[in-house]
Design an enzyme around this catalytic site. Sequence first.
Site, PDB file in Angstrom:
ATOM      1  N   GLU A   1       2.800  -6.428  14.198  1.00 20.27           N
ATOM      2  CA  GLU A   1       1.657  -6.430  14.823  1.00 20.27           C
ATOM      3  C   GLU A   1       1.633  -7.412  14.756  1.00 20.27           C
ATOM      4  O   GLU A   1       0.735  -7.586  16.084  1.00 20.27           O
ATOM      5  CB  GLU A   1       0.598  -4.732  15.160  1.00 20.27           C
ATOM      6  CG  GLU A   1      -0.152  -5.190  13.980  1.00 20.27           C
ATOM      7  CD  GLU A   1       0.759  -4.544  12.704  1.00 20.27           C
ATOM      8  OE1 GLU A   1      -0.956  -3.321  11.678  1.00 20.27           O
ATOM      9  OE2 GLU A   1       1.512  -4.126  12.659  1.00 20.27           O
TER      10      GLU A   1
ATOM     11  N   ARG B   1       0.592  -1.177   0.136  1.00 22.59           N
ATOM     12  CA  ARG B   1      -0.557   0.177  -0.303  1.00 22.59           C
ATOM     13  C   ARG B   1       0.841   1.061   0.164  1.00 22.59           C
ATOM     14  O   ARG B   1       0.468   2.206  -0.390  1.00 22.59           O
ATOM     15  CB  ARG B   1      -1.210   0.419   0.870  1.00 22.59           C
ATOM     16  CG  ARG B   1      -2.053  -0.818   0.785  1.00 22.59           C
ATOM     17  CD  ARG B   1      -3.062  -1.238   2.620  1.00 22.59           C
ATOM     18  NE  ARG B   1      -2.906  -1.419   3.074  1.00 22.59           N
ATOM     19  CZ  ARG B   1      -3.903  -0.831   4.824  1.00 22.59           C
ATOM     20  NH1 ARG B   1      -4.546  -0.439   3.763  1.00 22.59           N
ATOM     21  NH2 ARG B   1      -2.782  -1.422   5.512  1.00 22.59           N
TER      22      ARG B   1
END
Length: 170
Positions: A95, A58
Site C-alpha cells: 500500500e 511478521r
Amino acid sequence: MDLKKYVRDIPDFPEEGISFKDITPLLQDANALASAADALFELIKNKKVDKVVGMESRGFFFAPLLATRLKAGFVPVRKRGKLPHQIISEPYALEYGTDVLEIHVDSILKGEKVLIHDDVLATGGTAKAVCKLIEKLGGEVIQCNFLLELKFLKGRDKLSGYAVEALIQY
C-alpha cells in the site's frame, strides 16, 4: 477473547497518511498470544497441510507455531537477497511501495498442500505474490490466513479463487 484490544494504531507509520496496526501488545501478552495462536489453528485444523509459508517478517510469528500444531514444515518467504540458497522471486506492490519476495526452489514439492500465513491482509499484493511463488514450485495453496484484515483496502479481491481467513477485521 477480544483480540482487537491488543492491536494499537500508530499514525503516520511507516510514512505520513498510513495508520499502522501494531500487534506488539498482542505478542507481549501471554494469554492474547495463546488465544490468537489457537484461533488461527481453528481456521485450518481440519485440512491437510504439508507446509506453512510465512512472509517476512511478521508472518514469522505465527507461521512456525501453526506448522508445529499442523505437523507440517515451515517455509520462510523473504525479501530480496536474504535467502542463501537458489531462489525464485516475485515482485509485489504494497500500500506504500513495491518490493520483491523470494523462496528457496526446493522448499515446496510438487503437489504439496500449502497454508499461507501473514499478520495483515492489506492490499493483497504480498499474499498474491506468495501464491504465485508456491504455484510456480508446483504447490497447491489451500488457504491464506491472516491475523488482521484491513477490509477497506480490498486485498481479498486480489486473492479471489483462494480461501481467505482473518481473525480480526477493520
